[in-house]
Write a protein that holds these residues in place. Structure first.
Motif, PDB file in Angstrom:
ATOM      1  N   GLN A  55       0.094   7.995   2.333  1.00  0.00           N
ATOM      2  CA  GLN A  55      -0.191   6.589   2.636  1.00  0.00           C
ATOM      3  C   GLN A  55      -1.459   6.426   3.460  1.00  0.00           C
ATOM      4  O   GLN A  55      -2.248   5.515   3.215  1.00  0.00           O
ATOM      5  CB  GLN A  55       1.004   5.942   3.343  1.00  0.00           C
ATOM      6  CG  GLN A  55       0.962   4.425   3.359  1.00  0.00           C
ATOM      7  CD  GLN A  55       0.100   3.862   4.473  1.00  0.00           C
ATOM      8  OE1 GLN A  55       0.040   4.417   5.563  1.00  0.00           O
ATOM      9  NE2 GLN A  55      -0.574   2.758   4.202  1.00  0.00           N
TER      10      GLN A  55
ATOM     11  N   ILE B 214      -3.610   7.148  -9.213  1.00  0.00           N
ATOM     12  CA  ILE B 214      -3.534   5.768  -8.721  1.00  0.00           C
ATOM     13  C   ILE B 214      -3.634   4.805  -9.898  1.00  0.00           C
ATOM     14  O   ILE B 214      -2.866   3.837  -9.998  1.00  0.00           O
ATOM     15  CB  ILE B 214      -4.624   5.503  -7.666  1.00  0.00           C
ATOM     16  CG1 ILE B 214      -4.341   6.329  -6.404  1.00  0.00           C
ATOM     17  CG2 ILE B 214      -4.707   4.011  -7.337  1.00  0.00           C
ATOM     18  CD1 ILE B 214      -5.492   6.377  -5.404  1.00  0.00           C
TER      19      ILE B 214
ATOM     20  N   ALA C  90       1.120   4.163  -2.874  1.00  0.00           N
ATOM     21  CA  ALA C  90       0.905   5.555  -2.473  1.00  0.00           C
ATOM     22  C   ALA C  90       2.047   6.439  -2.970  1.00  0.00           C
ATOM     23  O   ALA C  90       1.811   7.519  -3.517  1.00  0.00           O
ATOM     24  CB  ALA C  90       0.768   5.650  -0.959  1.00  0.00           C
TER      25      ALA C  90
ATOM     26  N   GLU D 128      -8.709   2.797  -0.005  1.00  0.00           N
ATOM     27  CA  GLU D 128      -8.867   1.353  -0.176  1.00  0.00           C
ATOM     28  C   GLU D 128      -9.987   0.782   0.682  1.00  0.00           C
ATOM     29  O   GLU D 128     -10.612  -0.196   0.299  1.00  0.00           O
ATOM     30  CB  GLU D 128      -7.554   0.622   0.127  1.00  0.00           C
ATOM     31  CG  GLU D 128      -6.524   0.768  -0.960  1.00  0.00           C
ATOM     32  CD  GLU D 128      -5.339  -0.167  -0.774  1.00  0.00           C
ATOM     33  OE1 GLU D 128      -5.263  -0.882   0.242  1.00  0.00           O
ATOM     34  OE2 GLU D 128      -4.474  -0.169  -1.666  1.00  0.00           O
TER      35      GLU D 128
ATOM     36  N   GLN E 116       0.832  -1.202   0.000  1.00  0.00           N
ATOM     37  CA  GLN E 116       0.000   0.000   0.000  1.00  0.00           C
ATOM     38  C   GLN E 116       0.870   1.257   0.000  1.00  0.00           C
ATOM     39  O   GLN E 116       0.606   2.212  -0.729  1.00  0.00           O
ATOM     40  CB  GLN E 116      -0.918  -0.025   1.220  1.00  0.00           C
ATOM     41  CG  GLN E 116      -1.990   1.019   1.196  1.00  0.00           C
ATOM     42  CD  GLN E 116      -2.868   0.903   2.423  1.00  0.00           C
ATOM     43  OE1 GLN E 116      -2.438   1.284   3.514  1.00  0.00           O
ATOM     44  NE2 GLN E 116      -4.059   0.366   2.243  1.00  0.00           N
TER      45      GLN E 116
ATOM     46  N   MET F 203      -4.284   6.762   1.161  1.00  0.00           N
ATOM     47  CA  MET F 203      -4.410   5.551   0.345  1.00  0.00           C
ATOM     48  C   MET F 203      -5.163   4.482   1.113  1.00  0.00           C
ATOM     49  O   MET F 203      -6.035   3.802   0.566  1.00  0.00           O
ATOM     50  CB  MET F 203      -3.011   5.047  -0.036  1.00  0.00           C
ATOM     51  CG  MET F 203      -2.988   3.921  -1.034  1.00  0.00           C
ATOM     52  SD  MET F 203      -3.312   4.533  -2.681  1.00  0.00           S
ATOM     53  CE  MET F 203      -4.568   3.401  -3.155  1.00  0.00           C
TER      54      MET F 203
END
Length: 73
Positions: free
Chosen positions: A26, A47, A19, A33, A15, A29
């Motif tokens: 992060q 992305i 990011a 998600e 992840q 992100m």
């Protein structure tokens, strides 16, 4: 699960790596998600580009069945 998680895992990306590649924070992100934050068009495109996604970026943020993940492992 969001398709973005599936695609990220297919590509072997963490992840935090995705990011960084997409120039997204992060923690942001993570919220994207998990569906706690919308990807917003510009961020969603970054992305998608970082993943090499050729379809509509909005498709990345749709839900997919959890059993699809079994195909990735």
């Amino acid at each position: 699960m969001k398709r973005v998680v599936l695609e990220r895992r297919k590509r072997g990306l963490s992840q935090s790596k995705l990011a960084r590649l997409a120039d997204v924070n992060q923690s942001c992100m993570s919220r994207i998600e998990t569906g706690k934050e919308p990807p917003y068009p510009h961020r969603g495109r970054r992305i998608a580009e970082a993943l090499g996604w050729e379809g509509d970026p909005a498709e990345l943020f749709e839900e997919v069945p959890d059993d699809v993940l079994a195909v990735v492992h």
